[in-house]
Design a protein around this motif. Structure first.
Motif, short mmCIF file in Angstrom:
data_model
loop_
_atom_site.label_atom_id
_atom_site.label_comp_id
_atom_site.label_asym_id
_atom_site.label_seq_id
_atom_site.Cartn_x
_atom_site.Cartn_y
_atom_site.Cartn_z
N ASP A 255 -17.68 34.68 -21.37
CA ASP A 255 -18.51 33.46 -21.30
C ASP A 255 -17.94 32.75 -20.20
OD1 ASP A 255 -16.28 33.46 -23.23
OD2 ASP A 255 -16.83 31.27 -23.48
N GLU A 256 -16.70 33.18 -19.63
CA GLU A 256 -16.01 32.51 -18.48
C GLU A 256 -16.42 33.03 -17.33
OE1 GLU A 256 -12.17 31.99 -19.19
OE2 GLU A 256 -12.43 30.54 -21.16
N LYS A 257 -17.26 34.07 -17.33
CA LYS A 257 -17.63 34.89 -16.01
C LYS A 257 -16.53 35.62 -15.57
CE LYS A 257 -21.68 31.95 -15.04
NZ LYS A 257 -22.40 31.30 -13.87
N LYS A 258 -15.67 35.95 -16.50
CA LYS A 258 -14.54 37.27 -16.17
C LYS A 258 -14.99 38.54 -16.63
CE LYS A 258 -10.98 33.22 -16.41
NZ LYS A 258 -9.79 32.87 -17.21
N PRO A 259 -14.46 39.44 -15.84
CA PRO A 259 -14.61 40.91 -16.27
C PRO A 259 -13.86 40.99 -17.66
CG PRO A 259 -14.08 40.86 -13.91
CD PRO A 259 -13.87 39.32 -14.41
N PHE A 260 -14.79 41.67 -18.69
CA PHE A 260 -14.15 41.98 -19.94
C PHE A 260 -14.11 43.43 -19.95
CE2 PHE A 260 -14.61 42.76 -24.57
CZ PHE A 260 -13.45 42.10 -24.96
N ILE A 261 -12.84 44.05 -19.62
CA ILE A 261 -12.69 45.58 -19.43
C ILE A 261 -13.00 46.53 -20.80
CG2 ILE A 261 -11.02 46.98 -18.77
CD1 ILE A 261 -11.98 45.32 -16.69
N PRO A 262 -12.73 45.80 -22.00
CA PRO A 262 -12.90 46.72 -23.33
C PRO A 262 -14.41 47.19 -22.95
CG PRO A 262 -11.41 45.20 -23.86
CD PRO A 262 -11.91 44.61 -22.29
N LEU A 263 -15.21 46.24 -23.19
CA LEU A 263 -16.80 46.65 -23.34
C LEU A 263 -17.17 47.27 -21.75
CD1 LEU A 263 -18.55 43.55 -25.00
CD2 LEU A 263 -18.21 45.97 -25.98
N THR A 264 -16.47 46.95 -20.72
CA THR A 264 -16.86 47.78 -19.52
C THR A 264 -16.49 49.06 -19.71
OG1 THR A 264 -16.41 45.67 -18.39
CG2 THR A 264 -16.46 47.76 -17.17
N GLU A 265 -15.26 49.47 -20.21
CA GLU A 265 -14.93 50.79 -20.27
C GLU A 265 -15.76 51.48 -21.48
OE1 GLU A 265 -12.79 52.64 -18.71
OE2 GLU A 265 -11.46 51.28 -17.71
N TYR A 266 -16.03 50.50 -22.52
CA TYR A 266 -16.84 51.39 -23.50
C TYR A 266 -17.94 51.90 -22.99
CZ TYR A 266 -20.23 51.13 -27.18
OH TYR A 266 -21.30 51.46 -28.26
N TYR A 267 -18.74 51.05 -21.92
CA TYR A 267 -20.16 51.34 -21.56
C TYR A 267 -19.88 52.82 -20.66
CZ TYR A 267 -23.69 51.79 -18.06
OH TYR A 267 -24.85 52.13 -17.33
N HIS A 268 -18.90 52.94 -19.88
CA HIS A 268 -18.69 53.79 -19.22
C HIS A 268 -18.31 55.14 -20.00
CE1 HIS A 268 -18.64 50.96 -15.80
NE2 HIS A 268 -19.27 51.63 -15.19
N HIS A 269 -17.63 54.97 -20.97
CA HIS A 269 -17.21 56.17 -21.87
C HIS A 269 -18.52 56.74 -22.72
CE1 HIS A 269 -15.47 58.25 -25.57
NE2 HIS A 269 -15.10 59.10 -24.61
N GLN A 270 -19.25 55.87 -23.00
CA GLN A 270 -20.60 56.23 -23.83
C GLN A 270 -21.75 56.77 -22.96
OE1 GLN A 270 -21.06 56.48 -27.22
NE2 GLN A 270 -18.80 55.85 -27.51
N ILE A 271 -21.65 56.39 -21.55
CA ILE A 271 -22.65 56.74 -20.79
C ILE A 271 -22.72 58.04 -20.52
CG2 ILE A 271 -21.71 56.50 -18.57
CD1 ILE A 271 -25.07 55.45 -19.48
N THR A 272 -21.56 58.77 -20.85
CA THR A 272 -21.48 60.23 -20.35
C THR A 272 -21.85 61.27 -21.75
OG1 THR A 272 -19.04 60.34 -21.37
CG2 THR A 272 -19.51 59.89 -18.80
#
Length: 451
Positions: free
Chosen positions: A24-41
Protein backbone atom coordinates in the motif's frame (compact mmCIF):
# COMPACT_ATOMS: atom_id res chain seq x y z
CA UNK A 1 -8.02 3.24 1.32
CA UNK A 2 -4.73 1.75 0.16
CA UNK A 3 -4.24 -1.82 -0.92
CA UNK A 4 -1.70 -4.21 -2.36
CA UNK A 5 -1.68 -4.41 -6.15
CA UNK A 6 0.35 -5.87 -9.01
CA UNK A 7 1.65 -4.53 -12.31
CA UNK A 8 3.41 -6.05 -15.26
CA UNK A 9 6.82 -4.59 -16.00
CA UNK A 10 6.70 -2.07 -18.84
CA UNK A 11 8.16 -3.16 -22.14
CA UNK A 12 11.84 -2.40 -22.40
CA UNK A 13 12.40 -2.62 -18.64
CA UNK A 14 15.22 -4.94 -17.63
CA UNK A 15 14.12 -6.99 -14.63
CA UNK A 16 14.15 -10.57 -13.38
CA UNK A 17 10.41 -10.17 -12.77
CA UNK A 18 7.74 -9.89 -15.44
CA UNK A 19 5.23 -8.86 -12.77
CA UNK A 20 5.76 -7.10 -9.45
CA UNK A 21 3.39 -6.92 -6.48
CA UNK A 22 3.42 -3.63 -4.55
CA UNK A 23 2.23 -2.91 -1.02
CA UNK A 24 0.00 0.00 0.00
CA UNK A 25 3.07 2.27 0.13
CA UNK A 26 3.89 1.39 -3.47
CA UNK A 27 6.98 -0.55 -2.42
CA UNK A 28 7.74 -3.91 -4.07
CA UNK A 29 6.43 -6.81 -1.98
CA UNK A 30 8.82 -9.62 -2.82
CA UNK A 31 7.00 -12.62 -1.23
CA UNK A 32 3.92 -12.29 -3.45
CA UNK A 33 6.11 -11.41 -6.40
CA UNK A 34 8.15 -14.59 -5.95
CA UNK A 35 4.94 -16.54 -5.43
CA UNK A 36 3.64 -15.38 -8.81
CA UNK A 37 6.81 -16.38 -10.64
CA UNK A 38 6.97 -19.76 -8.93
CA UNK A 39 3.35 -20.59 -9.73
CA UNK A 40 3.41 -19.32 -13.29
CA UNK A 41 5.68 -22.23 -14.21
CA UNK A 42 3.16 -24.72 -12.85
CA UNK A 43 -0.37 -23.46 -13.56
CA UNK A 44 -2.02 -21.08 -16.01
CA UNK A 45 -1.60 -17.31 -15.97
CA UNK A 46 -5.30 -16.62 -15.33
CA UNK A 47 -5.31 -18.89 -12.29
CA UNK A 48 -2.23 -17.26 -10.77
CA UNK A 49 -3.74 -13.80 -11.26
CA UNK A 50 -6.96 -15.02 -9.61
CA UNK A 51 -4.89 -16.16 -6.62
CA UNK A 52 -3.08 -12.81 -6.45
CA UNK A 53 -6.38 -10.95 -6.48
CA UNK A 54 -7.52 -13.07 -3.55
CA UNK A 55 -4.29 -12.67 -1.57
CA UNK A 56 -3.58 -8.95 -1.98
CA UNK A 57 -6.47 -7.76 0.25
CA UNK A 58 -5.43 -10.31 2.89
CA UNK A 59 -1.83 -9.09 3.01
CA UNK A 60 -3.03 -5.50 3.38
CA UNK A 61 -5.31 -6.57 6.24
CA UNK A 62 -2.47 -8.62 7.75
CA UNK A 63 -0.21 -5.59 7.78
CA UNK A 64 -2.72 -3.22 9.41
CA UNK A 65 -5.47 -5.17 11.20
CA UNK A 66 -4.18 -8.57 12.32
CA UNK A 67 -3.59 -9.37 15.99
CA UNK A 68 -1.72 -12.16 17.74
CA UNK A 69 -0.69 -11.93 21.39
CA UNK A 70 -0.94 -8.14 21.31
CA UNK A 71 0.98 -7.53 18.09
CA UNK A 72 0.52 -7.43 14.33
CA UNK A 73 1.16 -10.67 12.45
CA UNK A 74 3.95 -10.84 9.89
CA UNK A 75 3.49 -13.04 6.82
CA UNK A 76 6.54 -15.12 7.83
CA UNK A 77 5.50 -15.56 11.47
CA UNK A 78 5.20 -18.97 13.10
CA UNK A 79 2.37 -21.14 11.78
CA UNK A 80 0.19 -20.62 14.86
CA UNK A 81 0.22 -16.83 14.42
CA UNK A 82 -0.66 -17.07 10.73
CA UNK A 83 -3.49 -19.50 11.49
CA UNK A 84 -4.99 -17.04 13.97
CA UNK A 85 -4.71 -14.26 11.38
CA UNK A 86 -6.36 -16.33 8.64
CA UNK A 87 -9.13 -17.34 11.02
CA UNK A 88 -9.80 -13.73 12.03
CA UNK A 89 -9.75 -12.63 8.39
CA UNK A 90 -12.32 -15.27 7.45
CA UNK A 91 -14.59 -14.07 10.24
CA UNK A 92 -14.15 -10.30 10.05
CA UNK A 93 -13.65 -9.70 6.31
CA UNK A 94 -15.17 -12.73 4.58
CA UNK A 95 -18.05 -13.07 7.08
CA UNK A 96 -17.70 -16.78 7.67
CA UNK A 97 -18.28 -18.70 10.86
CA UNK A 98 -15.32 -20.75 12.02
CA UNK A 99 -15.57 -23.64 14.45
CA UNK A 100 -12.62 -25.61 15.75
CA UNK A 101 -12.72 -29.35 15.16
CA UNK A 102 -10.23 -32.10 15.95
CA UNK A 103 -7.05 -31.09 14.12
CA UNK A 104 -8.51 -28.45 11.81
CA UNK A 105 -10.91 -25.51 11.52
CA UNK A 106 -14.34 -25.89 9.94
CA UNK A 107 -15.42 -22.94 7.78
CA UNK A 108 -19.19 -22.39 7.58
CA UNK A 109 -20.47 -20.09 4.86
CA UNK A 110 -23.28 -17.68 5.65
CA UNK A 111 -25.55 -15.67 3.37
CA UNK A 112 -23.10 -12.77 3.76
CA UNK A 113 -19.93 -14.75 3.09
CA UNK A 114 -17.64 -13.69 0.27
CA UNK A 115 -17.91 -15.76 -2.89
CA UNK A 116 -14.12 -16.12 -2.96
CA UNK A 117 -13.59 -18.03 0.30
CA UNK A 118 -12.49 -21.23 -1.45
CA UNK A 119 -10.27 -19.29 -3.82
CA UNK A 120 -8.61 -17.40 -0.96
CA UNK A 121 -7.91 -20.57 1.06
CA UNK A 122 -6.44 -22.35 -1.98
CA UNK A 123 -4.31 -19.31 -2.77
CA UNK A 124 -3.03 -18.96 0.80
CA UNK A 125 -2.19 -22.65 1.01
CA UNK A 126 -0.35 -22.47 -2.31
CA UNK A 127 1.46 -19.29 -1.26
CA UNK A 128 3.02 -20.95 1.77
CA UNK A 129 3.86 -24.06 -0.23
CA UNK A 130 5.81 -21.84 -2.62
CA UNK A 131 7.51 -19.96 0.21
CA UNK A 132 8.62 -23.23 1.82
CA UNK A 133 9.87 -24.57 -1.52
CA UNK A 134 11.79 -21.34 -2.17
CA UNK A 135 13.17 -21.47 1.40
CA UNK A 136 11.60 -18.12 2.25
CA UNK A 137 9.39 -19.51 5.04
CA UNK A 138 10.96 -21.49 7.89
CA UNK A 139 7.88 -23.08 9.49
CA UNK A 140 5.26 -25.69 8.66
CA UNK A 141 2.61 -24.61 6.18
CA UNK A 142 -0.04 -22.93 8.38
CA UNK A 143 -2.75 -23.89 5.88
CA UNK A 144 -1.94 -27.61 6.21
CA UNK A 145 -3.25 -29.91 8.95
CA UNK A 146 -0.05 -31.39 10.39
CA UNK A 147 -2.01 -34.21 12.06
CA UNK A 148 -3.65 -35.32 8.82
CA UNK A 149 -1.39 -38.34 8.34
CA UNK A 150 -2.04 -39.52 11.90
CA UNK A 151 -5.78 -39.58 11.32
CA UNK A 152 -6.03 -40.73 7.70
CA UNK A 153 -2.73 -42.41 6.97
CA UNK A 154 -1.63 -39.66 4.60
CA UNK A 155 -3.98 -40.59 1.77
CA UNK A 156 -3.29 -38.26 -1.15
CA UNK A 157 -5.69 -35.45 -1.89
CA UNK A 158 -6.60 -33.82 -5.17
CA UNK A 159 -3.71 -32.50 -7.29
CA UNK A 160 -0.91 -33.46 -4.92
CA UNK A 161 1.52 -30.58 -4.19
CA UNK A 162 -0.44 -28.20 -6.37
CA UNK A 163 -2.99 -25.61 -5.30
CA UNK A 164 -6.65 -26.30 -5.88
CA UNK A 165 -7.77 -24.81 -9.18
CA UNK A 166 -10.47 -22.15 -8.86
CA UNK A 167 -14.00 -23.36 -9.54
CA UNK A 168 -14.27 -21.00 -12.48
CA UNK A 169 -11.53 -22.94 -14.25
CA UNK A 170 -13.94 -25.83 -14.70
CA UNK A 171 -11.16 -28.41 -14.44
CA UNK A 172 -11.99 -29.87 -11.03
CA UNK A 173 -14.99 -30.40 -8.83
CA UNK A 174 -15.11 -28.34 -5.63
CA UNK A 175 -13.57 -30.17 -2.69
CA UNK A 176 -16.15 -31.56 -0.30
CA UNK A 177 -15.39 -31.29 3.41
CA UNK A 178 -16.01 -35.02 3.62
CA UNK A 179 -13.03 -35.81 1.41
CA UNK A 180 -9.78 -36.52 3.18
CA UNK A 181 -7.82 -33.36 2.43
CA UNK A 182 -4.85 -32.09 4.40
CA UNK A 183 -6.14 -28.52 4.60
CA UNK A 184 -6.16 -26.91 8.03
CA UNK A 185 -9.17 -24.78 7.04
CA UNK A 186 -11.97 -26.86 5.50
CA UNK A 187 -15.09 -25.29 4.01
CA UNK A 188 -18.14 -27.15 5.30
CA UNK A 189 -20.56 -25.25 3.02
CA UNK A 190 -23.47 -25.34 5.46
CA UNK A 191 -24.50 -23.28 8.45
CA UNK A 192 -22.92 -24.76 11.55
CA UNK A 193 -25.27 -26.65 13.85
CA UNK A 194 -23.83 -28.82 16.60
CA UNK A 195 -24.93 -32.42 16.77
CA UNK A 196 -27.30 -32.70 19.71
CA UNK A 197 -27.14 -35.98 21.58
CA UNK A 198 -30.28 -36.52 23.67
CA UNK A 199 -29.73 -40.13 24.74
CA UNK A 200 -29.11 -39.62 28.46
CA UNK A 201 -27.91 -43.21 28.86
CA UNK A 202 -25.37 -42.99 26.04
CA UNK A 203 -22.21 -43.12 28.23
CA UNK A 204 -23.43 -46.18 30.09
CA UNK A 205 -24.24 -47.96 26.84
CA UNK A 206 -20.69 -47.24 25.67
CA UNK A 207 -19.17 -48.39 28.98
CA UNK A 208 -21.13 -51.63 28.91
CA UNK A 209 -20.13 -52.25 25.30
CA UNK A 210 -16.50 -51.63 26.19
CA UNK A 211 -16.63 -54.12 29.03
CA UNK A 212 -18.24 -56.69 26.74
CA UNK A 213 -15.40 -56.12 24.25
CA UNK A 214 -12.80 -56.59 26.99
CA UNK A 215 -11.46 -53.08 26.45
CA UNK A 216 -8.24 -51.87 28.00
CA UNK A 217 -8.22 -49.83 31.17
CA UNK A 218 -6.64 -47.02 29.16
CA UNK A 219 -9.56 -46.83 26.71
CA UNK A 220 -12.06 -47.00 29.56
CA UNK A 221 -10.41 -44.03 31.28
CA UNK A 222 -10.28 -42.01 28.04
CA UNK A 223 -13.93 -42.78 27.27
CA UNK A 224 -14.95 -41.63 30.74
CA UNK A 225 -12.90 -38.45 30.25
CA UNK A 226 -14.82 -37.77 27.03
CA UNK A 227 -18.27 -37.93 28.62
CA UNK A 228 -17.35 -36.40 31.99
CA UNK A 229 -15.27 -33.43 30.84
CA UNK A 230 -16.68 -32.36 27.45
CA UNK A 231 -13.07 -32.04 26.24
CA UNK A 232 -12.00 -32.85 22.70
CA UNK A 233 -10.25 -36.17 22.22
CA UNK A 234 -7.09 -34.35 21.10
CA UNK A 235 -7.07 -32.38 24.35
CA UNK A 236 -7.43 -35.57 26.40
CA UNK A 237 -4.71 -37.47 24.57
CA UNK A 238 -2.38 -34.51 25.08
CA UNK A 239 -2.67 -34.58 28.89
CA UNK A 240 0.47 -35.07 30.96
CA UNK A 241 1.20 -36.03 34.56
CA UNK A 242 2.08 -32.41 35.23
CA UNK A 243 -1.36 -31.29 34.08
CA UNK A 244 -2.82 -33.14 37.06
CA UNK A 245 -0.36 -31.58 39.48
CA UNK A 246 -1.06 -28.03 38.29
CA UNK A 247 -4.57 -27.98 39.77
CA UNK A 248 -5.35 -27.61 43.46
CA UNK A 249 -8.50 -29.74 43.19
CA UNK A 250 -7.70 -33.45 43.05
CA UNK A 251 -10.41 -34.07 40.45
CA UNK A 252 -9.14 -31.51 37.93
CA UNK A 253 -6.41 -31.38 35.29
CA UNK A 254 -5.05 -28.38 33.39
CA UNK A 255 -5.64 -28.72 29.66
CA UNK A 256 -5.01 -27.01 26.37
CA UNK A 257 -7.87 -25.64 24.30
CA UNK A 258 -8.38 -25.64 20.57
CA UNK A 259 -6.33 -22.73 19.26
CA UNK A 260 -4.38 -22.23 22.51
CA UNK A 261 -1.18 -23.53 20.85
CA UNK A 262 -0.43 -26.08 23.59
CA UNK A 263 -0.88 -23.50 26.37
CA UNK A 264 -2.91 -24.82 29.30
CA UNK A 265 -5.61 -22.17 29.49
CA UNK A 266 -8.47 -24.28 30.81
CA UNK A 267 -9.14 -27.26 33.06
CA UNK A 268 -11.17 -30.46 32.88
CA UNK A 269 -12.95 -32.08 35.79
CA UNK A 270 -13.47 -35.81 36.33
CA UNK A 271 -15.39 -37.92 38.84
CA UNK A 272 -13.75 -39.62 41.87
CA UNK A 273 -14.36 -43.00 40.20
CA UNK A 274 -12.56 -41.95 37.03
CA UNK A 275 -9.67 -40.54 39.06
CA UNK A 276 -9.24 -43.92 40.77
CA UNK A 277 -9.26 -45.67 37.38
CA UNK A 278 -6.72 -43.18 36.00
CA UNK A 279 -4.26 -43.77 38.83
CA UNK A 280 -4.83 -47.51 38.58
CA UNK A 281 -4.09 -47.39 34.83
CA UNK A 282 -0.88 -45.37 35.30
CA UNK A 283 0.34 -47.66 38.08
CA UNK A 284 -0.46 -50.94 36.31
CA UNK A 285 -1.33 -51.18 32.60
CA UNK A 286 0.71 -48.14 31.56
CA UNK A 287 3.85 -49.49 33.24
CA UNK A 288 3.73 -52.56 30.98
CA UNK A 289 4.27 -50.30 27.95
CA UNK A 290 6.49 -47.61 29.44
CA UNK A 291 10.27 -47.74 29.61
CA UNK A 292 9.94 -46.34 33.12
CA UNK A 293 8.55 -48.39 35.98
CA UNK A 294 7.80 -45.36 38.15
CA UNK A 295 4.33 -45.00 39.58
CA UNK A 296 2.00 -42.03 39.28
CA UNK A 297 3.43 -39.98 42.14
CA UNK A 298 7.02 -40.36 40.89
CA UNK A 299 6.61 -39.76 37.15
CA UNK A 300 8.06 -36.52 35.71
CA UNK A 301 5.61 -33.73 34.84
CA UNK A 302 6.20 -34.01 31.09
CA UNK A 303 5.23 -37.69 30.90
CA UNK A 304 2.15 -38.31 28.73
CA UNK A 305 -0.70 -39.89 30.66
CA UNK A 306 -1.74 -42.23 27.85
CA UNK A 307 0.69 -44.49 26.00
CA UNK A 308 0.35 -46.96 23.16
CA UNK A 309 1.34 -50.59 23.64
CA UNK A 310 4.72 -49.65 22.11
CA UNK A 311 5.35 -46.99 24.73
CA UNK A 312 4.77 -44.04 22.39
CA UNK A 313 2.17 -41.31 22.77
CA UNK A 314 -1.32 -42.70 22.17
CA UNK A 315 -2.68 -41.21 18.93
CA UNK A 316 -6.20 -40.38 17.79
CA UNK A 317 -5.99 -42.98 15.01
CA UNK A 318 -5.12 -45.76 17.44
CA UNK A 319 -7.83 -44.76 19.89
CA UNK A 320 -10.47 -44.40 17.17
CA UNK A 321 -9.73 -47.91 15.90
CA UNK A 322 -10.38 -49.32 19.38
CA UNK A 323 -13.37 -47.01 19.96
CA UNK A 324 -14.99 -48.21 16.72
CA UNK A 325 -14.77 -51.82 17.86
CA UNK A 326 -16.78 -51.40 21.05
CA UNK A 327 -19.26 -48.84 19.69
CA UNK A 328 -20.29 -51.46 17.14
CA UNK A 329 -21.30 -53.60 20.11
CA UNK A 330 -24.18 -51.20 20.80
CA UNK A 331 -25.14 -50.96 17.15
CA UNK A 332 -24.22 -47.31 16.64
CA UNK A 333 -21.59 -45.44 14.69
CA UNK A 334 -20.40 -42.72 17.04
CA UNK A 335 -17.57 -40.28 16.52
CA UNK A 336 -15.76 -39.56 19.84
CA UNK A 337 -16.42 -35.84 19.30
CA UNK A 338 -20.13 -36.44 19.82
CA UNK A 339 -19.42 -37.13 23.48
CA UNK A 340 -18.63 -33.40 23.73
CA UNK A 341 -22.09 -32.53 22.40
CA UNK A 342 -23.66 -35.04 24.78
CA UNK A 343 -21.84 -33.36 27.66
CA UNK A 344 -23.08 -29.87 26.76
CA UNK A 345 -26.66 -31.03 26.26
CA UNK A 346 -26.61 -32.86 29.59
CA UNK A 347 -25.08 -29.89 31.41
CA UNK A 348 -27.72 -27.56 29.98
CA UNK A 349 -30.47 -29.89 31.08
CA UNK A 350 -28.96 -29.98 34.57
CA UNK A 351 -28.76 -26.18 34.68
CA UNK A 352 -32.47 -25.79 34.04
CA UNK A 353 -33.50 -28.61 36.34
CA UNK A 354 -31.41 -27.44 39.32
CA UNK A 355 -32.01 -23.69 39.08
CA UNK A 356 -34.81 -21.89 40.86
CA UNK A 357 -34.54 -18.46 39.24
CA UNK A 358 -33.69 -16.97 35.86
CA UNK A 359 -30.67 -15.34 37.45
CA UNK A 360 -29.30 -18.69 38.57
CA UNK A 361 -29.79 -20.09 35.08
CA UNK A 362 -27.86 -17.22 33.49
CA UNK A 363 -25.04 -17.46 36.03
CA UNK A 364 -24.62 -21.21 35.48
CA UNK A 365 -24.72 -20.75 31.71
CA UNK A 366 -21.85 -18.24 31.96
CA UNK A 367 -19.89 -20.76 34.01
CA UNK A 368 -20.47 -23.43 31.36
CA UNK A 369 -19.36 -21.08 28.56
CA UNK A 370 -16.19 -20.24 30.48
CA UNK A 371 -15.49 -23.90 31.22
CA UNK A 372 -15.89 -24.87 27.56
CA UNK A 373 -13.76 -21.89 26.48
CA UNK A 374 -16.07 -21.15 23.57
CA UNK A 375 -14.85 -18.39 21.29
CA UNK A 376 -18.43 -17.57 20.37
CA UNK A 377 -20.76 -17.55 23.43
CA UNK A 378 -23.74 -17.73 21.04
CA UNK A 379 -22.86 -21.41 20.55
CA UNK A 380 -24.91 -22.21 23.65
CA UNK A 381 -28.06 -20.71 22.15
CA UNK A 382 -28.22 -23.54 19.62
CA UNK A 383 -28.18 -26.11 22.39
CA UNK A 384 -30.84 -24.10 24.24
CA UNK A 385 -33.06 -24.21 21.17
CA UNK A 386 -32.81 -27.97 21.26
CA UNK A 387 -33.51 -28.02 24.98
CA UNK A 388 -36.61 -25.85 24.52
CA UNK A 389 -37.88 -28.38 21.98
CA UNK A 390 -37.06 -31.24 24.34
CA UNK A 391 -38.88 -29.54 27.21
CA UNK A 392 -41.96 -29.25 24.99
CA UNK A 393 -41.70 -32.93 24.08
CA UNK A 394 -41.50 -33.84 27.76
CA UNK A 395 -44.48 -31.60 28.53
CA UNK A 396 -46.44 -33.04 25.64
CA UNK A 397 -45.73 -36.60 26.77
CA UNK A 398 -46.87 -35.80 30.34
CA UNK A 399 -50.04 -34.21 29.02
CA UNK A 400 -50.75 -37.21 26.83
CA UNK A 401 -50.22 -39.50 29.82
CA UNK A 402 -52.63 -37.38 31.85
CA UNK A 403 -55.18 -37.42 29.03
CA UNK A 404 -54.99 -41.21 28.87
CA UNK A 405 -55.28 -41.51 32.64
CA UNK A 406 -58.26 -39.15 32.71
CA UNK A 407 -59.93 -41.05 29.87
CA UNK A 408 -59.65 -44.31 31.81
CA UNK A 409 -60.97 -42.68 34.96
CA UNK A 410 -63.89 -41.18 33.07
CA UNK A 411 -64.82 -44.57 31.58
CA UNK A 412 -64.63 -46.23 34.98
CA UNK A 413 -66.81 -43.55 36.56
CA UNK A 414 -69.29 -43.69 33.71
CA UNK A 415 -69.71 -47.40 34.27
CA UNK A 416 -70.44 -46.80 37.94
CA UNK A 417 -72.76 -43.89 37.13
CA UNK A 418 -70.81 -41.61 39.47
CA UNK A 419 -69.68 -38.97 37.00
CA UNK A 420 -71.97 -36.19 38.26
CA UNK A 421 -70.93 -36.52 41.89
CA UNK A 422 -67.17 -36.80 41.29
CA UNK A 423 -66.50 -34.39 38.38
CA UNK A 424 -67.71 -30.95 39.56
CA UNK A 425 -65.56 -29.01 37.13
CA UNK A 426 -66.92 -30.94 34.16
CA UNK A 427 -70.52 -30.67 35.41
CA UNK A 428 -70.23 -26.97 35.97
CA UNK A 429 -69.01 -26.46 32.39
CA UNK A 430 -71.81 -28.67 31.08
CA UNK A 431 -74.40 -26.64 32.96
CA UNK A 432 -73.05 -23.43 31.49
CA UNK A 433 -73.27 -24.85 28.01
CA UNK A 434 -76.79 -26.17 28.55
CA UNK A 435 -77.92 -22.82 29.85
CA UNK A 436 -76.45 -21.06 26.83
CA UNK A 437 -74.21 -18.85 28.94
CA UNK A 438 -70.93 -20.29 27.53
CA UNK A 439 -71.65 -19.67 23.88
CA UNK A 440 -70.05 -16.21 23.71
CA UNK A 441 -66.68 -17.03 25.27
CA UNK A 442 -66.56 -20.39 23.50
CA UNK A 443 -67.07 -18.74 20.10
CA UNK A 444 -64.33 -16.22 20.83
CA UNK A 445 -62.03 -19.04 21.91
CA UNK A 446 -62.45 -20.93 18.65
CA UNK A 447 -62.08 -17.77 16.59
CA UNK A 448 -58.79 -17.17 18.36
CA UNK A 449 -57.61 -20.63 17.42
CA UNK A 450 -58.42 -20.07 13.77
CA UNK A 451 -56.65 -16.72 13.51
Amino acid sequence: MGSYFHQYCPKGTVSKYRLIVFDDEKKPFIPLTEYYHHQITRIGESSVIAYLNALEPFFYWLKHKSQYQGRLVQWNDEAAAVQVAVRDYLISKMECKVRGRDGYEGIYLTSKSSKTVNLFLAAAKGFYKSMIYLKLYAHNNPLVDIHFEDRFGGQPGVRVDRPKMPQAAGTEDPISHRKQTDSYFKVINDEWVPEIIGDWDLPYRIYNAGEASNWSLRDEVISRFLFETGARISEILDLTVGDYRKRSDIHELAAMNKGSFKRRIKFVRISPETLKLLIKYVNTERRLSSSSQMKFQDLPDDESLFLSSRGTDYTYTAFYWNWSKFTKQVGIKLNPHKARHWFVTSMLRGIYETSETAGQIEDKKKQLIEYMKWRDPETLSIYEHYYDEQKFRDLHERLQENYLKREKEFKNKAKKKQVINQEPSVISDLKLLNEGRAEDWLSEFYEGMDS
